[in-house]
Scaffold this active site. Structure first.
Site: not given
Ligand code: NAD
Length: 358
Positions: A80, A180, A182, A184-185
């Site tokens: 990382k 959250g 974002g 992924v969700a």
């Molecule tokens: P993202 O930044 O698009 O979405 C994260 C969302 O969480 C944002 O909308 C943010 O406003 C919200 N958030 C932050 N803190 C919060 C809280 N306390 N309560 C409610 N909402 C909150 O990120 P993402 O790419 O969707 O990734 C989400 C998670 O999955 C991260 O932890 C990331 O490390 C992990 N992840 C992502 C991927 C990927 O392919 N993007 C792969 C593996 C793991």
């Protein structure tokens, strides 16, 4: 932090400290383990308050990548990088170029890609300075944004959990509370909607939450209330540490399965979930779709979406295996998953004693 002892305690290989006055770069590149292959891991850009916080974060994330790649069956190690900076204010072309030069200097032992605070566009800039970068835009032969594949993998993991807990992999009629909403969700939500699940969503960003309401008919709750929401599955998809002493007693679900990295505040929280009768799907198994998607860029014939999807789909079987070990040995799923990854790395390390002519 006693850095040598900390690294030796968890078998870290290398920590590179990078600074560049001209661009303002302050970065760490951390390589945890390269037994299975070069260390892959994203570069996080985050303004940690102290050097200790930054180091703790990068060390922890690098180790998690070893587990993630190993459990996903990839020939990659774990690493990382962390650029200590505010991605909204401090990110510049010069900063990314300087970082790219340090990645190149590590000589291919570490392959960088995007993470929180960095984007596929940033990878294009980094790629001007190093060959050891993936996660490039589709137009450049890359796999593009890995989030859709990560979302699909989380869905497959939820199906495996549903099969174990309710005897059927379908999520029809199940309620999933998502923390959250974002990248992924929102991809996960599309699969859940198609399968007939109901959504409860929270996000600190009002626009993100509102999108969930408009597009997926989600019921919105306040960020802190999501831990009390009555649901079948709780899906942490925000940042790490969501499962801790304060939140675990409040959960009203049967399954925890989400994309966020490092969901357990401490290892012992895996046991706390087990004691509460909640099936915890270990994060590094669940969210492997992204790294699987990225790894396809390293294949001899380049990125192949079909293959990425097929491999990501196997998360279902991996999780079944983890749940099986957890039940057979009475250990938390988090520990069972680590054991699976450790066994694979250990097996690969052992055969390296066989000498090969160059
Ligand atoms: P993202 O930044 O698009 O979405 C994260 C969302 O969480 C944002 O909308 C943010 O406003 C919200 N958030 C932050 N803190 C919060 C809280 N306390 N309560 C409610 N909402 C909150 O990120 P993402 O790419 O969707 O990734 C989400 C998670 O999955 C991260 O932890 C990331 O490390 C992990 N992840 C992502 C991927 C990927 O392919 N993007 C792969 C593996 C793991």
């Amino acid at each position: 932090m006693p850095i040598f002892d900390t690294m030796l305690a968890h078998d870290y290989e290398q920590l590179v400290v990078c600074t560049d006055k001209a661009s303002g770069l302050r970065a760490f590149i951390c390589i945890h383990d390269t037994t299975l292959g070069p260390a892959l891991g994203g570069v996080r850009i985050w303004p940690h308050k102290t050097e200790e916080d930054a180091l703790t974060d990068v060390l922890r994330l690098a180790r998690a990548m070893t587990y993630k790649a190993a459990a996903a069956g990839l020939s990659l190690g774990g690493g990382k990088a962390l650029i200590v900076a505010d991605p909204r204010k401090d990110k510049s072309e010069a900063l990314l170029r300087a970082y790219g030069r340090f990645v190149e200097a590590v000589g291919g032992r570490y392959i960088t890609t995007e993470d929180v605070g960095s984007t596929t566009d940033d990878m294009e800039i980094i790629a001007t300075q190093t060959r050891h970068v993936i996660g490039l835009p589709v137009a450049q032969g890359g796999g593009g944004d890995p989030s859709p594949m990560t979302g699909f993998g989380v869905f497959r993991a939820m199906q495996a959990c549903a099969k174990d807990v309710w005897g059927n992999p379908s999520l029809q009629g199940r309620t999933v509370a998502v923390q959250g909403f974002g990248k992924v969700a929102s991809n996960l939500a599309a699969h859940l909607k198609r399968d007939g699940a109901r959504l409860i969503v929270t996000d600190i960003n009002e626009q993100a939450a509102d999108r969930a309401r408009r597009e997926f008919d989600a019921r919105l709750v306040a960020p802190d209330d999501v831990f009390d929401a009555a649901c079948d599955i709780f899906a942490p998809c925000a940042l790490g540490g969501a499962l801790n002493d304060a939140t675990i007693p409040r959960l009203r679900c049967k399954v925890v399965c989400g994309a966020a990295n490092n969901q357990l505040a401490e290892d012992r929280h895996g046991e706390a979930l087990m004691k509460r009768g909640i099936l915890y799907a270990p994060d590094f198994i669940v969210s492997a779709g992204g790294v699987i998607n990225l790894s396809m860029e390293l294949m001899p014939l380049g990125y192949n979406e079909e293959m990425a999807r097929e491999r990501t789909s196997r998360i279902y079987g991996t999780l079944e295996k983890v749940i099986g070990v957890s039940k057979a040995e009475g250990i938390p799923t988090s520990r069972a998953a680590e054991r699976l990854a450790e066994e694979r790395v250990g097996g690969a390390r052992a055969v390296k004693r066989i000498w090969l002519p160059h």
